[in-house]
Scaffold this motif. Structure first.
Motif, short mmCIF file in Angstrom:
data_model
loop_
_atom_site.label_atom_id
_atom_site.label_comp_id
_atom_site.label_asym_id
_atom_site.label_seq_id
_atom_site.Cartn_x
_atom_site.Cartn_y
_atom_site.Cartn_z
N HIS A 32 0.89 -1.16 0.00
CA HIS A 32 0.00 0.00 0.00
C HIS A 32 0.93 1.21 0.00
O HIS A 32 1.60 1.49 0.99
CB HIS A 32 -0.92 0.00 1.22
CG HIS A 32 -1.78 1.21 1.29
ND1 HIS A 32 -2.76 1.49 0.35
CD2 HIS A 32 -1.80 2.24 2.16
CE1 HIS A 32 -3.34 2.63 0.66
NE2 HIS A 32 -2.77 3.11 1.74
N ASP A 40 -2.09 0.44 -4.81
CA ASP A 40 -1.95 -0.86 -4.18
C ASP A 40 -1.49 -1.86 -5.23
O ASP A 40 -1.99 -1.86 -6.36
CB ASP A 40 -3.30 -1.32 -3.59
CG ASP A 40 -3.74 -0.44 -2.44
OD1 ASP A 40 -3.09 -0.48 -1.39
OD2 ASP A 40 -4.73 0.30 -2.60
N THR A 56 -5.58 -4.95 -4.68
CA THR A 56 -5.37 -5.66 -3.43
C THR A 56 -5.67 -7.15 -3.59
O THR A 56 -6.50 -7.55 -4.40
CB THR A 56 -6.25 -5.08 -2.31
OG1 THR A 56 -7.62 -5.17 -2.70
CG2 THR A 56 -5.90 -3.64 -2.01
N THR A 65 3.16 -0.95 4.14
CA THR A 65 2.61 0.38 3.87
C THR A 65 3.71 1.40 4.05
O THR A 65 4.37 1.44 5.09
CB THR A 65 1.45 0.69 4.84
OG1 THR A 65 0.44 -0.31 4.71
CG2 THR A 65 0.85 2.06 4.56
#
Length: 109
Positions: A32, A40, A56, A65
């Motif tokens: 992310h 993503d 995703t 992330t």
């Protein structure tokens, strides 16, 4: 050549994949990325193969992330992953040990 955009990194990952290091490995890295180049991507490793897909994955092994700028620094070797994690520049969810294998499975930077 060092990638200059987030998309270039993900486009180059199949070519940077070290299949010989992935024998018996079955895992999915979910990225992310935040910032100007946010998005993503999932990177699936299975049967010595690597697949990179936008979007995703429903059941990733580990989720990473970080900002676009920090992702590019990490890939270029200008940001230490452990330091990034300790300073909050990188957040890891799921299997932390799987996340640590990223550097051995890909030759980036």
């Amino acid at each position: 050549m060092t990638p200059s955009t987030v998309q270039e990194v993900f486009d180059g990952m199949p070519g940077a994949f070290r299949a010989h290091k992935a024998e018996g490995v079955q895992m999915v890295f979910q990225f992310h990325i935040t910032g100007d180049e946010s998005g993503d991507w999932s990177v699936s490793i299975a049967d010595g193969q690597c697949a990179v897909n936008p979007g995703t994955h429903p059941d990733p092994t580990t989720t990473l992330t970080l900002s676009d700028k920090n992702w590019l620094k990490l890939v270029a070797g200008k940001l230490n992953p452990a330091m990034a994690l300790m300073t909050g520049k990188l957040k890891i969810g799921g299997d932390m040990m799987a996340a640590q294998r990223l550097g051995s499975l890909f030759k980036l930077g």
